[in-house]
Design an enzyme around this catalytic site. Structure first.
Site, PDB file in Angstrom:
ATOM      1  N   VAL A  86      16.209 -17.439 -46.894  1.00  0.00           N
ATOM      2  CA  VAL A  86      15.242 -18.634 -46.924  1.00  0.00           C
ATOM      3  C   VAL A  86      13.952 -18.189 -47.677  1.00  0.00           C
ATOM      4  O   VAL A  86      13.098 -19.290 -47.919  1.00  0.00           O
ATOM      5  CB  VAL A  86      14.641 -18.773 -45.358  1.00  0.00           C
ATOM      6  CG1 VAL A  86      15.694 -19.402 -44.694  1.00  0.00           C
ATOM      7  CG2 VAL A  86      13.997 -17.710 -44.797  1.00  0.00           C
ATOM      8  N   TYR A  87      13.805 -17.240 -48.386  1.00  0.00           N
ATOM      9  CA  TYR A  87      12.682 -16.660 -49.081  1.00  0.00           C
ATOM     10  C   TYR A  87      13.061 -17.341 -50.437  1.00  0.00           C
ATOM     11  O   TYR A  87      13.740 -17.172 -51.357  1.00  0.00           O
ATOM     12  CB  TYR A  87      12.722 -15.283 -49.638  1.00  0.00           C
ATOM     13  CG  TYR A  87      12.258 -14.357 -48.323  1.00  0.00           C
ATOM     14  CD1 TYR A  87      11.952 -15.197 -47.040  1.00  0.00           C
ATOM     15  CD2 TYR A  87      12.251 -12.959 -48.406  1.00  0.00           C
ATOM     16  CE1 TYR A  87      11.626 -14.130 -46.109  1.00  0.00           C
ATOM     17  CE2 TYR A  87      12.153 -12.132 -47.080  1.00  0.00           C
ATOM     18  CZ  TYR A  87      11.732 -12.801 -45.935  1.00  0.00           C
ATOM     19  OH  TYR A  87      11.524 -12.059 -44.948  1.00  0.00           O
TER      20      TYR A  87
END
Length: 344
Positions: free
Chosen positions: A61-62
């Site tokens: 998700v980064y």
């Protein structure tokens, strides 16, 4: 650099590890953290390896996978010298298969991470959140398959409650499936909730802590002071609502003591805050991030020296908060305390 055993596993990790959330940063949260490109990332990796930091942590998700991609490029030609940790489970889209830790999602998330990281295996794969809709046996059997296939080597979790982690460990033992050896947790001088349940659980069950946000979501830099507004360049303007809440008076009280200890030791406030964490039970590695070379070198300065017992005691005292139920009797009443001596 000191290397520590990760929980009850045979894996050794550095006392400091590097968090790559600033790599490829985009969006309101990760863009505020940093926008490190591949060339800059290579330089930061160089500095880490020179200092003995060989564990690099990221997540799918980064910045929508960009962090994994930049990290993979930065590690080209030296994969055998490093450990890669990544995470999956949080939503990456709006579709029904874009969140959680079902068998299909975990297999796809692992394949996607391997592709973005440009590697054949992941050293430590962690579930980024507990998925209440998926049976823990399904999760663990899928991880077992991925371990057997050689795609991941060790498994862990992040941001689990005590009962969620214990339920998973019990199921793993019952069915002969991989046990979690790491728990990536929020822990700092202004956020010590980890100590109430998760630290004793980790101590008892052999689960090592990887600490995220050791500076209290950027609050323990020394720039935030009582009676002064947020500095113009503080990322808290954009990101405070994403992180753990911190009482302002607690923050200012802690910073006052950190300031005094920093002066005594000739170190910076962040270095003192990180060094305090490195002394805590179950902590295997503290994850530090950096937007540039200067920040990284400052963070590396947190190791190689020790606080005195008096300095530790002062930091303990100013950051301690009343124990919640059912913990407070064990602190206040002799009979309870004799049955359960505290870890810290």
């Amino acid at each position: 650099m000191e290397y520590r055993q990760l929980g009850s596993s045979g894996l050794k990790v550095p006392a400091l590890s590097f968090g790559a959330a600033t790599f490829g940063g985009s969006g309101p949260l990760f863009g505020a953290w940093g926008t490190t490109d591949t060339e800059e990332a290579r330089r930061l990796v160089d500095i880490c390896l020179e200092a003995g930091i060989n564990l690099f942590d990221t997540a799918d998700v980064y910045s929508a996978g960009a962090s994994e991609e930049v990290l993979g490029q930065a590690l080209k030609g030296r994969r055998d010298r490093v450990l890669i940790s990544t995470k999956a489970g949080l939503p990456t889209g709006d579709g029904p298969l874009d969140a959680g830790t079902s068998r299909s999602r975990l297999i796809k998330a692992t394949e996607d991470a391997l592709r973005r990281l440009d590697t054949d295996y992941i050293d430590l794969f962690q579930l980024h959140a507990f998925d209440a809709a998926t049976p823990v046996e399904e999760v663990l059997s899928t991880l077992d398959r991925l371990v057997r296939d050689g795609k991941i080597r060790y498994v862990g979790v992040s941001n689990f409650a005590g009962w969620q982690l214990m339920k998973s460990l019990s199921a793993a033992e019952r069915h002969g499936l991989p046990r979690y050896v790491a728990h990536q947790v929020h822990y700092s001088l202004v956020g010590r909730d980890y100590e109430w349940d998760l630290m004793p659980l980790g101590h008892d069950q052999g689960v090592g802590a990887l600490v995220w946000s050791p500076l209290g979501w950027g609050r323990l830099t020394g720039r935030l002071r009582r009676g002064l507004p947020l500095p113009a360049g503080s990322r808290l303007h954009a990101t405070a609502d994403y992180g753990p809440p911190v009482d302002d008076e607690l923050l200012y009280d802690v910073v006052d003591v950190l300031d005094a200890v920093a002066e005594e030791t000739g170190r910076t406030i962040p270095q003192v805050a990180i060094n305090w964490l490195l002394r805590r039970p179950t902590v295997a590695s503290v994850i530090v991030g950096a937007r540039n070379e200067e920040q990284l070198r400052q963070n590396i300065g947190a190791v190689g020296w020790s606080l005195t017992p008096d300095q530790v005691a002062r930091l303990d005292a100013v950051s301690r908060r009343p124990a919640p139920y059912p913990h407070f009797p064990y602190e206040r009443q002799e009979g309870f305390a004799r049955l359960n001596p505290p870890l810290v």
